[in-house]
Design an enzyme around this catalytic site. Sequence first.
Site, PDB file in Angstrom:
ATOM      1  N   ASP A 186       1.741  -4.212  -5.143  1.00  0.00           N
ATOM      2  CA  ASP A 186       3.034  -3.703  -5.393  1.00  0.00           C
ATOM      3  C   ASP A 186       3.033  -2.017  -5.295  1.00  0.00           C
ATOM      4  O   ASP A 186       4.035  -1.688  -4.618  1.00  0.00           O
ATOM      5  CB  ASP A 186       3.516  -4.228  -6.825  1.00  0.00           C
TER       6      ASP A 186
ATOM      7  N   LYS B  11     -10.798  -3.010  -7.535  1.00  0.00           N
ATOM      8  CA  LYS B  11     -11.457  -2.046  -8.186  1.00  0.00           C
ATOM      9  C   LYS B  11     -12.685  -2.312  -8.876  1.00  0.00           C
ATOM     10  O   LYS B  11     -12.883  -2.548 -10.123  1.00  0.00           O
ATOM     11  CB  LYS B  11     -10.245  -1.555  -9.360  1.00  0.00           C
TER      12      LYS B  11
ATOM     13  N   ASP C 184      -7.879   3.337  -5.524  1.00  0.00           N
ATOM     14  CA  ASP C 184      -7.596   4.581  -5.460  1.00  0.00           C
ATOM     15  C   ASP C 184      -7.833   5.158  -4.282  1.00  0.00           C
ATOM     16  O   ASP C 184      -7.056   6.069  -3.870  1.00  0.00           O
ATOM     17  CB  ASP C 184      -8.194   5.421  -6.758  1.00  0.00           C
TER      18      ASP C 184
ATOM     19  N   TYR D  58       0.561  -9.997 -13.190  1.00  0.00           N
ATOM     20  CA  TYR D  58       1.995 -10.433 -13.228  1.00  0.00           C
ATOM     21  C   TYR D  58       2.330 -11.717 -14.193  1.00  0.00           C
ATOM     22  O   TYR D  58       3.393 -12.103 -14.667  1.00  0.00           O
ATOM     23  CB  TYR D  58       2.836 -10.458 -11.972  1.00  0.00           C
TER      24      TYR D  58
ATOM     25  N   ASP E 107       4.985   0.366  -2.134  1.00  0.00           N
ATOM     26  CA  ASP E 107       6.180   1.561  -2.305  1.00  0.00           C
ATOM     27  C   ASP E 107       5.601   2.666  -1.460  1.00  0.00           C
ATOM     28  O   ASP E 107       6.304   3.601  -0.938  1.00  0.00           O
ATOM     29  CB  ASP E 107       6.476   1.912  -3.879  1.00  0.00           C
TER      30      ASP E 107
HETATM   31  C1  IPM Z   1       8.736  -5.735  -5.482  1.00  0.00           C
HETATM   32  C2  IPM Z   1       9.439  -5.541  -6.938  1.00  0.00           C
HETATM   33  C3  IPM Z   1       9.029  -6.551  -8.029  1.00  0.00           C
HETATM   34  C4  IPM Z   1       7.914  -6.802  -8.080  1.00  0.00           C
HETATM   35  C5  IPM Z   1       9.935  -6.304  -9.190  1.00  0.00           C
HETATM   36  C6  IPM Z   1      11.386  -6.364  -8.792  1.00  0.00           C
HETATM   37  C7  IPM Z   1       9.762  -7.105 -10.436  1.00  0.00           C
HETATM   38  O1  IPM Z   1       8.956  -3.994  -7.086  1.00  0.00           O
HETATM   39  O2  IPM Z   1       8.934  -6.971  -4.996  1.00  0.00           O
HETATM   40  O3  IPM Z   1       7.854  -5.202  -5.009  1.00  0.00           O
HETATM   41  O4  IPM Z   1       7.079  -5.917  -8.946  1.00  0.00           O
HETATM   42  O5  IPM Z   1       6.914  -7.705  -7.475  1.00  0.00           O
HETATM   43 MG    MG Z   2       7.502  -3.443  -5.823  1.00  0.00          MG
END
Ligand code: IPM
Ligand code: MG
Length: 372
Positions: free
Chosen positions: A256, A200, A232, A142, A260
Site C-alpha cells: 500500500d 522487514k 525501507d 489489514y 503511493d
Molecule cells: C488502496 C487504498 C486502500 C487500502 C484504502 C482506501 C483502504 O489506499 O487500495 O491502496 O489501504 O488498501
Molecule cells: Mg493505498
Amino acid sequence: MGNYTIAVLPGDGIGPEVTDEAIRVLDAVASRFGHSFTYQKRLVGVAAIEAEGDAISDASLQVCQQSDAILFGAVGGLPSYDGSHKVKPEQALFKLRKGLQFFANLRPVKPLNSLLSASPIKSEVLRGTDLVVVRELTGGLYYGHLEPPVPGKPSEIRQTQQGKSAIDTLLYSEAEIERILRVAFEAARDRKKKVTSVDKANVLSSSVLWRQVANRVAADYPDVTFEHMLVDACAMHLIRKPTNFDVIVTENLFGDILTDEASMLAGSMGMLPSASLGTRETAHGRLGLYEPIHGSAPDIAGQGKANPIAAILSAAMLLQYSLGLKSEATAIATAVEQVIQAGYRTEDLSEEGTEVLKTQEMGQKIAAALAQ
Ligand code: IPM
Ligand code: MG
C-alpha cells in the site's frame, strides 16, 4: 465479438466521475471491436451506507460475484465518516477483497515518455522505468488475527490501567506467502524476469517466514533473477534507481505504502491503475476487481478536476485479465498515450505548453482516439 457483464461500483468522491469516463472508453472499445458490455451499477461506500445500511450490501456482492469483472471507483476519505462510525465506507473494499478472495493486487508503473517532466523526479532517473508491484491483499495487518477475519476491523482498542492501548496483528501463513510469490514469479516470466521480494526480515517474524517461503518458491523459477530487499531500502531505491526493478512482491501494508510512492514515478496518482485477482473462474477468464489506486479525493470531487486515466487504464486491465481481450486493452493504452503525446493534460499533470482538460473532456478525447 462477445457479450460481457461488468459490475460497476463508482463509490464516493471522484469515484463516480472517473468511472463514468472509464465506461465511456469501454463503450468506444465495444463499438470499435464489436463487443457488447452490460453494466450492472451498484452502490458502494457512503451512498450504500446511507441507502442500504452497509458499505456494500450482500445483494451487490452477489452481483459482483456473478459478473465477468468488477469496475471500482473509490470509497472513503470523507471527513464526515471518520473513525467514530460503526460502518466505514472502506469496509466495502475489504469485503470484496476478502469475500471474493482477491489476494493478488497488481499495480503496474510505467511512466509515459511525454510525462517524464511531470514527475518531481529527474527524467534521466525515470526513463525506462517499467515495474509492477504485486501486493498481497487479503492478509497481514489489514486483517489481523481474528478468526474468522473481520474485514475492515483489524484493530482493537482496549482500556488498560495505563490508559487505552491498541493492537494490530501481522499474521501470514506459508500458504498465503507461497501463492502471492507464485503470482510474482509467473508475472516476471512474461516480463524482464526479475523478482524483488520486499520484507522487514531484520525485525519481523512474519518477514523471516516470508523469506524462507520466497527462497523455496524461487527455486522453482531458475530462469528468474531473484533478490530480497528490506522495505525501507526499497522505498529509497524506488526513487534512486527505479529502472532496477521489474516485479516487486510484498505484504499488504508495505505494498500500500510503496505504491503511493511509486505512483509519483508516473507523474501523478491519477495515472496508476490496479487489478485485484484471485482464483475464481468465469466463462471468459478470471474474475477480478479493477480500480484506480488513488482514493476518493473529496477535496476535488464534482469539479471536473479529477484525472480519469487511472480508471481508464484500470478498464484496460479488466479487458486483459478478466475478459482475455488483449488487443482491446492495448488499444486503450495507445489511445491514452496519443492524447498525452498531443499535449492534453488534466490539472494534476499540467505543465507549460500543455492544454488542461476537464475530467469529461479527457475521457472524450481518449474515446475519440479509440474510434479512429
Ligand atoms: C488502496 C487504498 C486502500 C487500502 C484504502 C482506501 C483502504 O489506499 O487500495 O491502496 O489501504 O488498501
Ligand atoms: Mg493505498
